[in-house]
Design an enzyme around this catalytic site. Structure first.
Site, PDB file in Angstrom:
ATOM      1  N   SER A   9       0.852  -1.184   0.000  1.00  0.00           N
ATOM      2  CA  SER A   9       0.000   0.000   0.000  1.00  0.00           C
ATOM      3  C   SER A   9       0.885   1.231   0.000  1.00  0.00           C
ATOM      4  O   SER A   9       1.662   1.445   0.945  1.00  0.00           O
ATOM      5  CB  SER A   9      -0.890   0.016   1.242  1.00  0.00           C
ATOM      6  OG  SER A   9      -1.358   1.335   1.449  1.00  0.00           O
ATOM      7  N   HIS A  34      -1.087  -1.334  -4.354  1.00  0.00           N
ATOM      8  CA  HIS A  34      -2.367  -1.049  -3.685  1.00  0.00           C
ATOM      9  C   HIS A  34      -2.463   0.462  -3.450  1.00  0.00           C
ATOM     10  O   HIS A  34      -1.586   1.063  -2.837  1.00  0.00           O
ATOM     11  CB  HIS A  34      -2.438  -1.825  -2.366  1.00  0.00           C
ATOM     12  CG  HIS A  34      -3.745  -1.699  -1.655  1.00  0.00           C
ATOM     13  ND1 HIS A  34      -4.862  -2.454  -1.993  1.00  0.00           N
ATOM     14  CD2 HIS A  34      -4.133  -0.912  -0.617  1.00  0.00           C
ATOM     15  CE1 HIS A  34      -5.862  -2.144  -1.189  1.00  0.00           C
ATOM     16  NE2 HIS A  34      -5.460  -1.198  -0.351  1.00  0.00           N
ATOM     17  N   ASP A  36      -4.671   3.488  -2.008  1.00  0.00           N
ATOM     18  CA  ASP A  36      -5.736   3.796  -1.040  1.00  0.00           C
ATOM     19  C   ASP A  36      -6.297   5.192  -1.264  1.00  0.00           C
ATOM     20  O   ASP A  36      -5.591   6.190  -1.112  1.00  0.00           O
ATOM     21  CB  ASP A  36      -5.186   3.703   0.384  1.00  0.00           C
ATOM     22  CG  ASP A  36      -5.015   2.257   0.820  1.00  0.00           C
ATOM     23  OD1 ASP A  36      -5.969   1.478   0.674  1.00  0.00           O
ATOM     24  OD2 ASP A  36      -3.918   1.920   1.314  1.00  0.00           O
ATOM     25  N   MET A  38      -8.930   7.913   0.022  1.00  0.00           N
ATOM     26  CA  MET A  38      -9.743   8.289   1.191  1.00  0.00           C
ATOM     27  C   MET A  38     -10.273   9.708   0.999  1.00  0.00           C
ATOM     28  O   MET A  38      -9.562  10.563   0.475  1.00  0.00           O
ATOM     29  CB  MET A  38      -8.899   8.213   2.460  1.00  0.00           C
ATOM     30  CG  MET A  38      -8.251   6.866   2.682  1.00  0.00           C
ATOM     31  SD  MET A  38      -7.354   6.826   4.241  1.00  0.00           S
ATOM     32  CE  MET A  38      -6.593   5.199   4.135  1.00  0.00           C
ATOM     33  N   HIS A  67      -8.299   0.985  -4.099  1.00  0.00           N
ATOM     34  CA  HIS A  67      -9.206   0.714  -2.973  1.00  0.00           C
ATOM     35  C   HIS A  67      -9.915   2.026  -2.641  1.00  0.00           C
ATOM     36  O   HIS A  67      -9.328   2.916  -2.033  1.00  0.00           O
ATOM     37  CB  HIS A  67      -8.360   0.187  -1.798  1.00  0.00           C
ATOM     38  CG  HIS A  67      -9.136   0.005  -0.539  1.00  0.00           C
ATOM     39  ND1 HIS A  67      -8.530  -0.241   0.689  1.00  0.00           N
ATOM     40  CD2 HIS A  67     -10.476   0.020  -0.288  1.00  0.00           C
ATOM     41  CE1 HIS A  67      -9.451  -0.365   1.623  1.00  0.00           C
ATOM     42  NE2 HIS A  67     -10.635  -0.203   1.062  1.00  0.00           N
ATOM     43  N   MET A  69     -12.181   4.293  -0.699  1.00  0.00           N
ATOM     44  CA  MET A  69     -12.846   4.546   0.588  1.00  0.00           C
ATOM     45  C   MET A  69     -13.494   5.914   0.446  1.00  0.00           C
ATOM     46  O   MET A  69     -13.080   6.895   1.082  1.00  0.00           O
ATOM     47  CB  MET A  69     -11.822   4.498   1.722  1.00  0.00           C
ATOM     48  CG  MET A  69     -11.307   3.095   1.981  1.00  0.00           C
ATOM     49  SD  MET A  69      -9.757   3.046   2.917  1.00  0.00           S
ATOM     50  CE  MET A  69      -8.587   3.172   1.573  1.00  0.00           C
ATOM     51  N   MET A 138     -11.092  -6.342   5.187  1.00  0.00           N
ATOM     52  CA  MET A 138     -10.324  -5.396   5.999  1.00  0.00           C
ATOM     53  C   MET A 138     -10.033  -6.029   7.358  1.00  0.00           C
ATOM     54  O   MET A 138     -10.951  -6.482   8.055  1.00  0.00           O
ATOM     55  CB  MET A 138     -11.126  -4.105   6.217  1.00  0.00           C
ATOM     56  CG  MET A 138     -11.364  -3.250   4.996  1.00  0.00           C
ATOM     57  SD  MET A 138      -9.882  -2.752   4.114  1.00  0.00           S
ATOM     58  CE  MET A 138      -9.041  -1.755   5.354  1.00  0.00           C
ATOM     59  N   ASP A 176      -6.334  -6.740   4.067  1.00  0.00           N
ATOM     60  CA  ASP A 176      -5.749  -5.393   4.117  1.00  0.00           C
ATOM     61  C   ASP A 176      -5.825  -4.862   5.544  1.00  0.00           C
ATOM     62  O   ASP A 176      -6.918  -4.677   6.081  1.00  0.00           O
ATOM     63  CB  ASP A 176      -6.542  -4.488   3.161  1.00  0.00           C
ATOM     64  CG  ASP A 176      -6.005  -3.075   3.077  1.00  0.00           C
ATOM     65  OD1 ASP A 176      -4.956  -2.771   3.671  1.00  0.00           O
ATOM     66  OD2 ASP A 176      -6.665  -2.258   2.394  1.00  0.00           O
TER      67      ASP A 176
END
Ligand code: DX5
Ligand code: ZN
Length: 221
Positions: A9, A34, A36, A38, A67, A69, A138, A176
């Site tokens: 990540s 990966h 992330d 957010m 990913h 979020m 998760m 993850d």
């Protein structure tokens, strides 16, 4: 024999040198990047968007696993597909129409996955298995790197593994949060085949040494 994939990540990478960081971690033996995302709304943190995905895309051939979020999720999906994402995953709580969001990801040419928080029930899988390319469990609550692995995630991984095997479909099972050399084998024994690790890899000076140590653990499974 299971093919295990390691997905660092970049949340824990040096954002001032991101191109170099993704190249280095792939050279060190990682399989997937990966990524992330957010939004300071669905999760209490704010990270990176499609422009950064587009910026790192030329640096590596490896798949980029985005990913999301973010809530709402649909509007940003085509932007990530255009920015070079290969896999896009989202949280069922962040979509009003899960089946539609999965189809939207696929219509944009990417592989699609659903993400389960520690407190999210697994029944969201029931009617969409045929549209999934990845299930992401998760093992921390999303929002931050460097948190501790929540052991109950092992039961959810085992449940997801049974559902995947029953389906007979080729679906990656990713875990993850809080994955380290010390617990990666337990996650693999529960049924995971793809392992996100942020702080455990980018927090160390020698990425290859960590990834090699993780692979040595996986070889014992
Ligand atoms: C958490 C993110 C994770 C995180 C993992 O919300 O989805 O990908 O970066 O970081 P570590 O491996 O440090 O727990
Ligand atoms: Zn993640």
């Amino acid at each position: 024999m299971t093919t295990f994939r390691i997905a660092p990540s970049i949340l824990s990478a040096d954002f001032a040198r991101l191109g170099e960081e993704v190249r280095n971690v792939i050279t060190a033996g990682a399989d997937i990047i990966h990524f992330d995302v957010m939004d300071n709304h669905y999760v209490p943190n704010l990270t990176i968007g499609p422009l950064v995905c587009q910026a790192i895309r030329p640096h590596v051939k490896a798949p980029i696993d985005v990913h999301l979020m973010v809530k709402p999720v649909d509007r940003i999906i085509p932007d990530f597909a255009k920015a070079g994402a290969d896999i896009i995953t989202f949280h069922p709580e962040a979509s009003e129409h899960i089946d539609r969001t999965l189809q939207l990801i696929k219509d944009n040419g990417c592989k699609a996955g659903l993400v389960f928080n520690p407190g999210t029930p697994m029944h969201y899988l029931d009617h969409v298995m045929d549209k999934l390319d990845m299930i992401l469990i998760m093992s921390v609550n999303p929002g931050f790197g460097g948190q501790s692995f929540i052991p109950e995630a092992l039961n959810k991984i085992a449940y997801a593994r049974r559902k995947i095997d029953e389906s007979g479909r080729d679906i990656l099972l990713e875990v993850d949060g809080g994955i380290k050399v010390e617990n990666i084998a337990a996650a693999a024994r529960a049924g995971a085949d793809t392992f996100v690790a942020g702080s455990a890899i980018f927090g160390q000076p020698d990425y290859k040494a960590v990834i090699d140590a993780m692979r040595a653990q996986l070889a014992t499974v």
